[in-house]
Design a protein around this motif. Structure first.
Motif, short mmCIF file in Angstrom:
data_model
loop_
_atom_site.label_atom_id
_atom_site.label_comp_id
_atom_site.label_asym_id
_atom_site.label_seq_id
_atom_site.Cartn_x
_atom_site.Cartn_y
_atom_site.Cartn_z
N GLU A 1 0.84 -1.21 0.00
CA GLU A 1 0.00 0.00 0.00
C GLU A 1 0.87 1.26 0.00
OE1 GLU A 1 -2.59 -0.67 3.37
OE2 GLU A 1 -3.48 -2.40 2.31
N ALA A 2 1.96 1.23 0.76
CA ALA A 2 2.84 2.41 0.81
C ALA A 2 3.48 2.65 -0.55
CB ALA A 2 3.91 2.22 1.89
N VAL A 3 3.92 1.57 -1.22
CA VAL A 3 4.55 1.72 -2.55
C VAL A 3 3.52 2.24 -3.55
CG1 VAL A 3 5.62 0.49 -4.48
CG2 VAL A 3 6.33 -0.02 -2.12
N ALA A 4 2.32 1.65 -3.53
CA ALA A 4 1.28 2.08 -4.47
C ALA A 4 0.94 3.55 -4.24
CB ALA A 4 0.03 1.21 -4.32
N ALA A 5 0.87 3.95 -2.97
CA ALA A 5 0.53 5.35 -2.67
C ALA A 5 1.62 6.28 -3.20
CB ALA A 5 0.36 5.54 -1.16
N ARG A 6 2.86 5.84 -3.12
CA ARG A 6 3.95 6.70 -3.61
C ARG A 6 3.82 6.92 -5.12
NH1 ARG A 6 10.10 6.21 -5.09
NH2 ARG A 6 10.22 8.41 -5.59
N TYR A 7 3.31 5.92 -5.84
CA TYR A 7 3.18 6.05 -7.30
C TYR A 7 1.72 6.24 -7.71
CZ TYR A 7 8.04 4.84 -7.23
OH TYR A 7 9.38 4.87 -6.97
N ALA A 8 0.92 6.82 -6.80
CA ALA A 8 -0.51 7.03 -7.06
C ALA A 8 -0.73 7.85 -8.33
CB ALA A 8 -1.16 7.71 -5.86
N PHE B 1 0.51 7.58 -11.05
CA PHE B 1 0.48 6.73 -12.24
C PHE B 1 -0.62 5.67 -12.12
CE2 PHE B 1 5.13 7.80 -11.68
CZ PHE B 1 5.09 8.87 -12.56
N GLY B 2 -1.48 5.80 -11.12
CA GLY B 2 -2.61 4.88 -10.97
C GLY B 2 -2.22 3.49 -10.51
N ILE B 3 -1.09 3.38 -9.81
CA ILE B 3 -0.62 2.05 -9.36
C ILE B 3 -1.45 1.58 -8.17
CG2 ILE B 3 1.36 0.76 -8.44
CD1 ILE B 3 1.67 1.72 -11.40
N GLN B 4 -1.93 0.34 -8.24
CA GLN B 4 -2.71 -0.28 -7.16
C GLN B 4 -1.81 -1.23 -6.36
OE1 GLN B 4 -5.95 0.59 -6.64
NE2 GLN B 4 -5.48 2.06 -8.29
N ILE C 1 7.98 3.33 -14.00
CA ILE C 1 6.69 2.99 -13.37
C ILE C 1 5.58 3.83 -14.01
CG2 ILE C 1 5.39 3.13 -11.18
CD1 ILE C 1 7.92 2.21 -9.74
N ALA C 2 5.95 4.99 -14.53
CA ALA C 2 4.98 5.84 -15.24
C ALA C 2 4.37 5.12 -16.44
CB ALA C 2 5.67 7.13 -15.70
N LEU C 3 5.05 4.10 -16.97
CA LEU C 3 4.60 3.43 -18.20
C LEU C 3 3.88 2.11 -17.93
CD1 LEU C 3 7.89 3.87 -20.28
CD2 LEU C 3 5.91 5.39 -20.20
N VAL C 4 3.91 1.67 -16.67
CA VAL C 4 3.41 0.34 -16.33
C VAL C 4 1.96 0.12 -16.75
CG1 VAL C 4 2.62 -0.91 -14.26
CG2 VAL C 4 5.05 -0.40 -14.55
N ASN C 5 1.13 1.14 -16.53
CA ASN C 5 -0.29 0.95 -16.86
C ASN C 5 -0.61 1.13 -18.33
OD1 ASN C 5 -1.14 -0.03 -14.45
ND2 ASN C 5 -1.70 1.96 -13.59
N GLY D 1 4.19 -3.80 -11.76
CA GLY D 1 3.83 -4.20 -13.12
C GLY D 1 2.36 -4.54 -13.21
N HIS D 2 1.99 -5.05 -14.35
CA HIS D 2 0.61 -5.49 -14.56
C HIS D 2 0.26 -6.60 -13.55
CE1 HIS D 2 -2.81 -7.45 -16.57
NE2 HIS D 2 -2.98 -6.29 -17.19
N TYR D 3 -1.03 -6.66 -13.18
CA TYR D 3 -1.51 -7.66 -12.21
C TYR D 3 -1.04 -9.07 -12.56
CZ TYR D 3 -4.70 -3.87 -11.05
OH TYR D 3 -5.21 -2.66 -10.71
N ASP D 4 -1.10 -9.41 -13.85
CA ASP D 4 -0.74 -10.77 -14.27
C ASP D 4 0.74 -11.06 -14.01
OD1 ASP D 4 -3.31 -11.13 -15.11
OD2 ASP D 4 -2.87 -10.81 -17.24
N LEU D 5 1.58 -10.04 -14.18
CA LEU D 5 3.02 -10.24 -13.94
C LEU D 5 3.26 -10.44 -12.44
CD1 LEU D 5 4.52 -7.42 -16.24
CD2 LEU D 5 3.93 -9.80 -16.83
N VAL D 6 2.57 -9.67 -11.62
CA VAL D 6 2.71 -9.79 -10.17
C VAL D 6 2.20 -11.16 -9.72
CG1 VAL D 6 1.90 -8.84 -7.96
CG2 VAL D 6 2.69 -7.31 -9.79
N GLU D 7 1.14 -11.61 -10.35
CA GLU D 7 0.61 -12.95 -10.03
C GLU D 7 1.67 -14.03 -10.33
OE1 GLU D 7 -1.81 -14.20 -8.52
OE2 GLU D 7 -1.82 -16.28 -9.24
#
Ligand SMILES: *Cc1c(COP(=O)(O)O)cnc(C)c1O
Length: 363
Positions: free
Chosen positions: A70-77, A79-82, A199-203, A230-236
């Protein structure tokens, strides 16, 4: 060697980390650690966790380290990172290892630069992944056109290590567009010292994984925390490998400290800026001493002296208690990689080098 070794172990050529000398009082400029301490909030968060340790250490940590994601996602909010797009591990070396197994092991060889992080070929050996290296240009730049080869994936650090050379984000975007069928991993261990994160390009690109570490710009090499976005599928895919290997890669102290580090943007900005300023000052001092110094976007510089051998210089520095990194590898065996230390350490280095050069010249 032993008959009890597996055939794989017989074939391995492990990575050799930079020396961690037991002696103190050395000027240690060999492994790109940060010269500044981590945020005081990190120390406080770990102390809080410890104050509660009688209760909490009895229990396993959160296997997913959700607070950290959550902290990492918030830092890159911006770029819409979840949080579900973040993977965390025991140092980015572990994150990279999982990425090699989960995302870079295909039929065709993967590609990486001929001069790069020397752990990549080691992971290929461990996981039996075929690879080809792509030569850097004469000036050590990565030319993305050189990657127009059928491949099982592409990985490189940006800025590259040990050169410090930065590939602009626009070039990475062109590479992603040209290789939509390939996995592309960008290892941004040093991006906070002068680059712009992909990370700006991930989405916009489902084939992009960006890997970060808290070891360098967050001054936490000793805590062992890295992450990928990265994309959800890559994280999976990464989660599947991680949960087939070690469910709890981050302990309670590491999670507490890492969250506090990510949340202290101000300490991070101040210390990164100080490293960048020292880097530019060191670069001009070395140029004055006749060194060739590549422009660097990292917390180290890559340099050679046209008249003095790198091995000789490294040995003379060591005699004076200063350690730098010398890679005895093709194309770069006359270069030194020098970590940016505090201003005091940089000054000690410059004085030592100017003495060494004078001594060699007159002797
Ligand atoms: C330092 C470094 C890492 C590893 O960092 P850890 O998080 O400490 O494991 C990964 N990639 C590159 C290019 C590095 O220089």
């Amino acid at each position: 060697m032993s008959r009890y070794w597996s055939s794989l172990v017989h074939r391995l050529t492990p990575y050799v980390p930079g020396e961690q000398p037991k002696l103190s009082r050395l000027v240690k400029l060999n492994t790109n650690e940060n010269p500044y301490p981590p945020s005081p909030r990190v120390v406080a968060a770990i102390a809080d966790e410890l104050a509660n340790a009688g209760e909490s250490l009895r229990l396993y940590p959160d296997p997913n380290a959700d607070r950290l994601k959550e902290a990492v996602a918030a830092r890159y909010a911006e770029f819409g990172i979840q949080p579900q797009q973040v993977f965390v591990g025991n140092g980015s070396d572990e994150v990279l290892a999982h990425a090699f197994m989960a995302l870079l092991k295909h039929d065709l060889p993967i590609l990486f630069p001929d001069i790069t992080y020397s752990f990549y070929p080691v992971y290929c050996g461990l996981y039996d992944i075929a690879y080809s290296t792509v030569p850097l240009a004469e000036d050590f730049a990565i030319h993305i056109e050189d990657y127009a080869i059928a491949n099982g994936g592409i990985i490189f650090p940006n800025p590259n290590a040990p050169t410090g050379c930065l590939l602009p984000l626009a070039s990475i975007e062109r590479l992603l567009a040209a290789h939509a069928e390939s996995m592309i991993v960008v290892d941004e261990a040093y991006v906070d010292f002068g680059g712009e994160s992909a990370i700006a390009l991930v989405n916009h690109h489902a084939n992009l994984l960006v890997v970060h570490t808290l070891s360098k710009s967050r001054s936490l090499a000793g805590l062992r925390v890295g992450y990928a976005v990265g994309h959800y599928d890559l994280v999976e895919a990464l989660n599947r490998v991680k949960n087939s290997f070690n469910s709890y890669p981050l302990d309670r102290l590491a999670i507490a400290g890492a969250v506090a580090a990510i949340n202290d943007q101000e300490h991070f900005a101040t210390t990164s800026q100080a490293v960048i300023r020292s880097r530019e000052a060191l670069r001009s001092s070395l140029l004055q001493l006749g060194f060739e110094v590549l422009p660097s976007a990292a917390n180290f510089i890559f340099t050679r002296h046209p008249q003095y051998g790198a091995g000789q210089l490294a040995a003379a520095l060591r005699e004076r208690g200063i350690i730098v990194r010398h890679f005895k590898l093709p194309r770069i065996d006359q270069h030194l990689r020098i970590t940016i230390g505090s201003d005091e350490q940089c000054q000690i280095l410059v004085e030592a080098l100017s003495e060494i050069l004078q001594f060699v010249r007159s002797g």
